[in-house]
Write an enzyme that holds these catalytic residues in place. Structure first.
Site, PDB file in Angstrom:
ATOM      1  N   GLN A 156       0.822  -1.204   0.000  1.00  0.00           N
ATOM      2  CA  GLN A 156       0.000   0.000   0.000  1.00  0.00           C
ATOM      3  C   GLN A 156       0.857   1.255   0.000  1.00  0.00           C
ATOM      4  O   GLN A 156       2.055   1.221   0.267  1.00  0.00           O
ATOM      5  CB  GLN A 156      -0.893   0.023   1.246  1.00  0.00           C
ATOM      6  N   HIS A 178      -0.056   5.660   1.130  1.00  0.00           N
ATOM      7  CA  HIS A 178      -1.065   6.641   1.537  1.00  0.00           C
ATOM      8  C   HIS A 178      -0.678   8.018   1.017  1.00  0.00           C
ATOM      9  O   HIS A 178       0.511   8.371   0.992  1.00  0.00           O
ATOM     10  CB  HIS A 178      -1.186   6.691   3.063  1.00  0.00           C
ATOM     11  N   GLU A 200       2.176   7.330   9.446  1.00  0.00           N
ATOM     12  CA  GLU A 200       1.961   6.364  10.512  1.00  0.00           C
ATOM     13  C   GLU A 200       3.279   5.766  10.981  1.00  0.00           C
ATOM     14  O   GLU A 200       4.346   6.035  10.408  1.00  0.00           O
ATOM     15  CB  GLU A 200       1.007   5.259  10.046  1.00  0.00           C
ATOM     16  N   HIS A 232       4.603   0.343   1.622  1.00  0.00           N
ATOM     17  CA  HIS A 232       4.779  -0.519   2.778  1.00  0.00           C
ATOM     18  C   HIS A 232       3.790  -1.671   2.771  1.00  0.00           C
ATOM     19  O   HIS A 232       2.751  -1.605   2.114  1.00  0.00           O
ATOM     20  CB  HIS A 232       4.609   0.278   4.073  1.00  0.00           C
ATOM     21  N   ARG A 292      -4.134   0.673  -2.727  1.00  0.00           N
ATOM     22  CA  ARG A 292      -3.576  -0.665  -2.816  1.00  0.00           C
ATOM     23  C   ARG A 292      -2.774  -0.786  -4.098  1.00  0.00           C
ATOM     24  O   ARG A 292      -3.298  -0.607  -5.204  1.00  0.00           O
ATOM     25  CB  ARG A 292      -4.686  -1.716  -2.778  1.00  0.00           C
TER      26      ARG A 292
END
Length: 322
Positions: free
Chosen positions: A101, A103, A120, A178, A198
């Site tokens: 994935q 973001h 994150e 990641h 994805r």
């Protein structure tokens, strides 16, 4: 004035890749299978956390911020985020590999989805033999090469992989490719955002022989193509991660009280990774010290009105601030 630490009912999320460790880790009895995530504290609109301890039992996190504002989250955080709680705190158990994935950052996420991006971090709690973390690129590639490698299933050839072990930390700024590999159980601290692109799903098929949807084009513009020599974080003393969205420290407690560092313009979240701790705290309004006990897999939110927190174990804890 708000003078209570807050505890919320976890949201146990079942997913196809979920495992069997989170419920026993947290001491929860449930008939649910394939629990992949426990959302400890969330303000994601579809799953807002609800307090499960007096005196606020049944009150949502959003309602609490509406009522208490800066008393709960802190003046600086309230000025930046208003009534939106900025962090999502999770535990994750991966029985199988999660998809690869990426973001988007704040700018791209606001442009496309009218929401924040997602930076994150992961802190590994437990692993099974062969567990890996996949993060970052091993060589420079162009956006065109990225699309070609997704199409011919060779994208994993240029993604860095690490044998993971308890205590490992990975910081994942928006834009960094990641994936959590099978066998990892970890804590995840992230911006309040549920936007995921994805990239690759190992060419897996569902029962009807159909692949999962990929977001190849959307991810192309979100990826940070910079190559770094190492993607595993090295903690400095107790500090695991520090960025403009969160600060995360890990403390190993013994039977001598440890005073936790506080940011008086932010809340503090404490998550227990192992053992059991006794946490004493006092607030601006309170004239007496209050105590909560926190066990393995549990999470408490201490409002910005808290002026002192001390903890003793034996336990390993994460202390998180925005």
């Amino acid at each position: 004035m708000l003078d209570q630490a807050l505890h919320f009912a976890p949201y146990l999320k079942t997913v196809i890749w979920g495992g069997d460790r989170l419920a026993p880790y947290k001491g929860i009895k449930t008939n649910l299978d394939c629990i992949g995530e426990s959302w400890e504290i969330s303000a994601v609109p579809s799953h807002v956390s609800v307090a499960d301890h007096a005196p606020f039992e049944g009150t949502s996190l959003t309602e609490l911020i509406d009522r208490f504002g800066a008393e709960l989250v802190g003046e600086r955080i309230y000025a930046a985020y208003g009534h939106n709680f900025p962090l999502l705190i999770k535990l994750i158990d991966a029985r199988d590999d999660l998809s690869v994935q990426v973001h988007p950052d704040d700018e791209l996420a606001r442009e496309r989805h009218n929401c924040p991006g997602k930076t994150e971090m992961w802190h590994v709690i437990e692993t099974r033999p062969g567990a890996k973390i996949h993060v970052g690129l091993t060589k420079e590639i162009t956006p065109g090469e990225y699309e070609r490698r997704v199409a011919d299933n060779s994208i994993m050839d240029v993604i860095a992989s690490y044998d993971s072990a308890p205590g490992d930390t990975f910081f994942l700024p928006a834009g960094r490719i990641h994936a959590i590999g099978a066998g990892n159980m970890l804590a995840e601290i992230q911006q309040t955002s549920d936007i995921t692109y994805r990239i690759y799903d190992y060419d897996r098929r569902d029962k009807e022989g159909k692949p999962r949807e990929l977001h190849t084009a959307e991810a192309r513009d979100a990826i940070d193509y910079t190559v770094y020599p190492d993607y595993r974080s090295e903690p400095t003393d107790s500090l695991l991660a520090e960025c403009k969205y969160f600060v995360v420290r890990k403390h190993t407690l013994d039977d001598s009280p440890l005073t936790l560092p506080l940011d008086r313009e932010s809340f503090t979240i404490v998550m227990c990774l192992e053992g059991e701790a006794e946490i004493d705290y006092s607030t601006v309004a309170g004239k007496e010290t209050k105590t909560v006990r926190i066990a393995r897999g549990d999470t408490w939110l201490f409002p910005a009105t808290v002026r002192n927190i001390s903890a003793k174990g034996p336990a390993d804890i994460l202390a998180i601030q925005a």
